[in-house]
Design an enzyme around this catalytic site. Sequence first.
Site, PDB file in Angstrom:
ATOM      1  CE  LYS A  18       0.821   1.509   4.354  1.00 30.23           C
ATOM      2  NZ  LYS A  18       1.510   2.739   4.682  1.00 30.23           N
ATOM      3  N   GLY A 110       4.582  -3.984   4.225  1.00 32.05           N
ATOM      4  CA  GLY A 110       4.916  -5.365   3.858  1.00 32.05           C
ATOM      5  C   GLY A 110       4.623  -6.367   4.958  1.00 32.05           C
ATOM      6  CG  ASP A 145      -0.685   0.161   7.876  1.00 30.14           C
ATOM      7  OD1 ASP A 145      -1.448   1.105   8.136  1.00 30.14           O
ATOM      8  OD2 ASP A 145       0.549   0.277   7.740  1.00 30.14           O
TER       9      ASP A 145
HETATM   10  O1  C5P Z   1      -0.209  -0.548  14.437  1.00 29.46           O
HETATM   11  P1  C5P Z   1       1.219  -0.818  14.122  1.00 29.46           P
HETATM   12  O2  C5P Z   1       1.779  -1.946  14.946  1.00 29.46           O
HETATM   13  O3  C5P Z   1       1.477  -1.031  12.664  1.00 29.46           O
HETATM   14  O4  C5P Z   1       2.007   0.492  14.520  1.00 29.46           O
HETATM   15  C1  C5P Z   1       3.422   0.483  14.640  1.00 29.46           C
HETATM   16  C2  C5P Z   1       3.841   1.679  15.457  1.00 29.46           C
HETATM   17  O5  C5P Z   1       3.592   2.886  14.718  1.00 29.46           O
HETATM   18  C3  C5P Z   1       3.094   1.861  16.759  1.00 29.46           C
HETATM   19  O6  C5P Z   1       3.703   1.152  17.791  1.00 29.46           O
HETATM   20  C4  C5P Z   1       3.187   3.374  16.978  1.00 29.46           C
HETATM   21  O7  C5P Z   1       4.455   3.722  17.499  1.00 29.46           O
HETATM   22  C5  C5P Z   1       3.142   3.920  15.571  1.00 29.46           C
HETATM   23  N1  C5P Z   1       1.772   4.310  15.173  1.00 29.46           N
HETATM   24  C6  C5P Z   1       1.215   5.457  15.725  1.00 29.46           C
HETATM   25  N2  C5P Z   1      -0.038   5.834  15.343  1.00 29.46           N
HETATM   26  C7  C5P Z   1      -0.729   5.116  14.417  1.00 29.46           C
HETATM   27  C8  C5P Z   1      -0.183   3.956  13.854  1.00 29.46           C
HETATM   28  C9  C5P Z   1       1.086   3.578  14.249  1.00 29.46           C
HETATM   29  O8  C5P Z   1       1.824   6.134  16.548  1.00 29.46           O
HETATM   30  N3  C5P Z   1      -1.946   5.525  14.055  1.00 29.46           N
END
Ligand code: C5P
Length: 311
Positions: A18, A110, A145
């Site tokens: 994406k 990914g 995601d």
């Molecule tokens: O949700 P995901 O595990 O992919 O997010 C990885 C990191 O990206 C989170 O631990 C956070 O630090 C940051 N993040 C964030 N706000 C979001 C999505 C991700 O701060 N909306």
Amino acid sequence: MTSAALPPSSVTVRVPAKVNLELLVGAPRGDGYHPLSTIFHAVNLFDEVTVMSAPEWGLAVSGPQSFGVPVDGTNLAARAAQKLAEVAGIDEAVHLTIRKDIPVAGGMAGGSADAAATLVACDVLWGTGLSRPELEEIAAGLGSDVPFLLGGGTAMGSGRGERLAPVLARGSYHWVFALSEAGLSTPAVYAECDRLRGDRAVPDPSPSAEMMTALRSGDARALGAALSNDLQAAAISLMPALGDVLDAGLEFGALGGIVSGSGPTVAFLAESNEAALDLAVSLTASGAVQDVRRATGPAHGAHVISAPRPG
Ligand code: C5P
């Protein structure tokens, strides 16, 4: 038992990468996540995940982008399989094989894509019968995601990205992705975004009229002008060379350029397939970029491409 009633001996699912056409980031919430308003767009750079029943849990990674991918239980795809087994009450191990073509730590989701593919593959292998909303709920627990990669296409994301809504989006788009050799850590980029903002008041993010109009029109030029990413300045602050990559792509005629998600991949929109080819050649020849990929979007989300049954 007819062979159609037997479970498949393996299931292979293809899943897209994406890019965020618009990524508007609010001030951090109490749980540390940032509220987002984003437009996800799936492109036809694919990973493939194959799952097979096995006596023990296992994971192998192959393909052009496999370097640096964890092959232990910390891999998000392995966690996806284990979570689905837990929710569906399945007491069976699987072996996962991930063929990677999506850049690792590149801001193209990914790892999330592999998790989405694994959910779809294990669901079919085990015949869990979970509904789409149930799969989406498991996906949201794995990462912000992951739910989008189940459905693909072009969609609006809110919350921390996991809450999806359809958008009216016309047209098909030609992209050139400039890859970086090094990755960027998503939490580090969000933290840098907060640091750069300092004490400034940050509005609650909501989709821009410019982006919505561009998507409705299907006009690549309008979309190119509407691309925006609140994480871009932070990604460039951590990796200044990205600024030069963006300048080079725009100079070589891209309709728009943007850091993809938290970077460091840079996405350029081109007018046509030929323009994308020219842009890819110019970027490579300029030496500003080590590796480029061309792709089109929107692409379908995680889908089964093979599920052979024994016999
Ligand atoms: O949700 P995901 O595990 O992919 O997010 C990885 C990191 O990206 C989170 O631990 C956070 O630090 C940051 N993040 C964030 N706000 C979001 C999505 C991700 O701060 N909306």
